[in-house]
Design an enzyme around this catalytic site. Structure first.
Site, PDB file in Angstrom:
ATOM      1  N   SER A  37       0.797  -1.235   0.000  1.00  0.00           N
ATOM      2  CA  SER A  37       0.000   0.000   0.000  1.00  0.00           C
ATOM      3  C   SER A  37       0.825   1.279   0.000  1.00  0.00           C
ATOM      4  CB  SER A  37      -0.892   0.057   1.245  1.00  0.00           C
ATOM      5  OG  SER A  37      -1.815  -0.981   1.218  1.00  0.00           O
ATOM      6  N   HIS A  69      -2.272   0.716  -5.106  1.00  0.00           N
ATOM      7  CA  HIS A  69      -1.604  -0.388  -5.798  1.00  0.00           C
ATOM      8  C   HIS A  69      -1.810  -0.207  -7.311  1.00  0.00           C
ATOM      9  CE1 HIS A  69      -1.152  -3.215  -2.285  1.00  0.00           C
ATOM     10  NE2 HIS A  69      -2.089  -2.423  -1.799  1.00  0.00           N
ATOM     11  N   HIS A  94      -5.229  -9.262  -1.213  1.00  0.00           N
ATOM     12  CA  HIS A  94      -5.230  -9.534   0.226  1.00  0.00           C
ATOM     13  C   HIS A  94      -6.296 -10.562   0.609  1.00  0.00           C
ATOM     14  CE1 HIS A  94      -3.716  -5.429  -0.355  1.00  0.00           C
ATOM     15  NE2 HIS A  94      -2.944  -5.645   0.695  1.00  0.00           N
ATOM     16  N   TYR A  96      -8.226 -10.206   3.123  1.00  0.00           N
ATOM     17  CA  TYR A  96      -9.451  -9.517   3.551  1.00  0.00           C
ATOM     18  C   TYR A  96     -10.365  -9.169   2.380  1.00  0.00           C
ATOM     19  CZ  TYR A  96      -7.065  -5.113   2.321  1.00  0.00           C
ATOM     20  OH  TYR A  96      -6.401  -4.125   1.650  1.00  0.00           O
ATOM     21  N   GLU A  97      -9.831  -9.200   1.163  1.00  0.00           N
ATOM     22  CA  GLU A  97     -10.674  -8.922  -0.005  1.00  0.00           C
ATOM     23  C   GLU A  97     -11.557 -10.122  -0.350  1.00  0.00           C
ATOM     24  OE1 GLU A  97      -8.533  -6.663  -3.284  1.00  0.00           O
ATOM     25  OE2 GLU A  97      -6.837  -7.300  -2.050  1.00  0.00           O
ATOM     26  N   ALA A 124       2.719  -1.640   4.499  1.00  0.00           N
ATOM     27  CA  ALA A 124       2.455  -0.552   5.432  1.00  0.00           C
ATOM     28  C   ALA A 124       1.994  -1.208   6.730  1.00  0.00           C
ATOM     29  CB  ALA A 124       1.354   0.341   4.883  1.00  0.00           C
ATOM     30  N   MET A 222      -1.982  -6.296   7.511  1.00  0.00           N
ATOM     31  CA  MET A 222      -2.939  -7.260   6.939  1.00  0.00           C
ATOM     32  C   MET A 222      -2.383  -7.992   5.718  1.00  0.00           C
ATOM     33  SD  MET A 222      -6.296  -4.850   7.138  1.00  0.00           S
ATOM     34  CE  MET A 222      -6.559  -3.792   8.572  1.00  0.00           C
ATOM     35  N   SER A 223      -1.075  -8.078   5.624  1.00  0.00           N
ATOM     36  CA  SER A 223      -0.503  -8.799   4.476  1.00  0.00           C
ATOM     37  C   SER A 223       0.719  -9.583   4.943  1.00  0.00           C
ATOM     38  CB  SER A 223      -0.103  -7.798   3.387  1.00  0.00           C
ATOM     39  OG  SER A 223       0.956  -6.980   3.832  1.00  0.00           O
ATOM     40  N   ASN A 246       1.520   4.401  10.948  1.00  0.00           N
ATOM     41  CA  ASN A 246       0.673   4.943  12.012  1.00  0.00           C
ATOM     42  C   ASN A 246       1.054   4.306  13.336  1.00  0.00           C
ATOM     43  OD1 ASN A 246      -0.777   2.660  10.403  1.00  0.00           O
ATOM     44  ND2 ASN A 246      -1.624   2.559  12.471  1.00  0.00           N
ATOM     45  N   HIS A 257      -7.537   4.443   5.901  1.00  0.00           N
ATOM     46  CA  HIS A 257      -6.608   4.004   4.856  1.00  0.00           C
ATOM     47  C   HIS A 257      -5.877   5.197   4.229  1.00  0.00           C
ATOM     48  CE1 HIS A 257      -4.897   1.065   2.177  1.00  0.00           C
ATOM     49  NE2 HIS A 257      -5.407   1.621   1.094  1.00  0.00           N
TER      50      HIS A 257
END
Ligand code: HPA
Length: 284
Positions: A37, A69, A94, A96-97, A124, A222-223, A246, A257
């Protein structure tokens, strides 16, 4: 990879993708980079004449959809004796997708089938440790897999690796040591971190942050964990780099995001310098 998981079809898809990589980009380069990201723009801008392909030029490679991306793929080389070559992939899909773990790791496995040996994974990540500051890079030295899944679940793909692969050297290997040395030479600070992989897409709760800190986690994202597991299985050396976008410790407002993408940009130049160093000075 769109079909439901069937080892035979999956193997064929991998081999078709690997053949297309060879057709478009020649023999495997010294390493590949997967940009996460908001990352990779600075690096891309340091090359004026590259012929970029897109994910759709490689059969079965699913294009990234998430903001930040671009879905470009291209090959670059450093100049001079000992310089290295690399394949750059801008973006990933990902878990989560809604993709299955074996779909998420498809690009890593296609690279392995092509014959690639070294992989830079970037992402990230949010910090849950005071020493890991927003706007800095960190190198993942280990992970805690809190996604609830594993890309190796199901019949083992013997043509890629063993049923029960060790994870000891997943992130700590000769390639990562090379990246550490380069970072020192370039005066890029590269603290080590334990990455907590969550499924997402909701960000972690305060209670989860407290728990992950006690368990030894330093960064959250998340990756990466599925890709690192698949890479270890297939015998690739991974160097994994996080842009700290963050802090999860002192949240003034709810994270979003856009903030992640904005802060990723701040780190992107350091990441670019490090990868340029790897290209120019080589992987050995
Ligand atoms: N949590 C999870 N994923 C993330 C974060 C975070 O704080 N920052 C960037 N990706």
């Amino acid at each position: 990879m769109t079909a439901p998981f069937d080892p035979k079809t999956y193997r064929r898809s991998l081999d078709e993708a690997a053949a297309a990589l060879r057709r478009h980009f020649g023999p495997p380069p010294d390493f590949a980079v997967i940009f996460g990201s908001g990352l990779g723009r600075s690096f891309r801008e340091t090359f004026t004449r590259v012929k970029a392909r897109s994910f759709s030029d490689i059969p079965h490679l699913l294009p990234p959809h998430v903001a930040g991306h671009s879905g470009q793929i291209y090959r670059v080389s450093g100049k001079g004796k000992g310089a290295a070559s690399a394949l750059i992939l801008h973006g990933r899909i990902h878990y989560y997708e809604g993709f299955a773990p074996e779909q998420v790791v498809f690009p890593v496995r296609a690279l392995a089938r092509w014959g690639l040996k070294r992989l830079v994974l970037t992402n990230a990540a949010g910090s849950i440790r005071e020493r890991l500051r927003v706007g800095r890079l960190a190198r993942i030295r280990d992970h805690l897999n809190f996604t609830g899944g594993n890309p190796l679940r199901g019949p083992n793909l013997d043509f890629l690796g063993t049923r029960f692969p060790a994870m000891d050297a997943a992130y700590e290997n000769a390639f990562s040591a090379r990246v550490d040395r380069l970072a020192r030479g370039l005066k890029v600070s590269l603290p080590k971190a334990v990455y907590v992989g969550i499924a997402g897409p909701s960000y972690e709760t305060d209670a989860e942050i407290r728990a992950f800190r006690i368990l030894g986690g330093d960064l959250i994202g998340m990756s990466t964990v599925y890709e690192a597991i698949a890479a270890a299985h297939a015998g690739l050396q991974v160097a994994a780099l996080s842009a700290v976008t963050n802090s999860c410790l002192r949240r003034k407002q709810a994270l979003n995001h856009e903030e992640v993408l904005h802060n990723a940009q701040r780190v992107d130049g350091q990441l670019s310098a490090l990868l340029r160093g790897l290209l120019e000075k080589g992987v050995a």
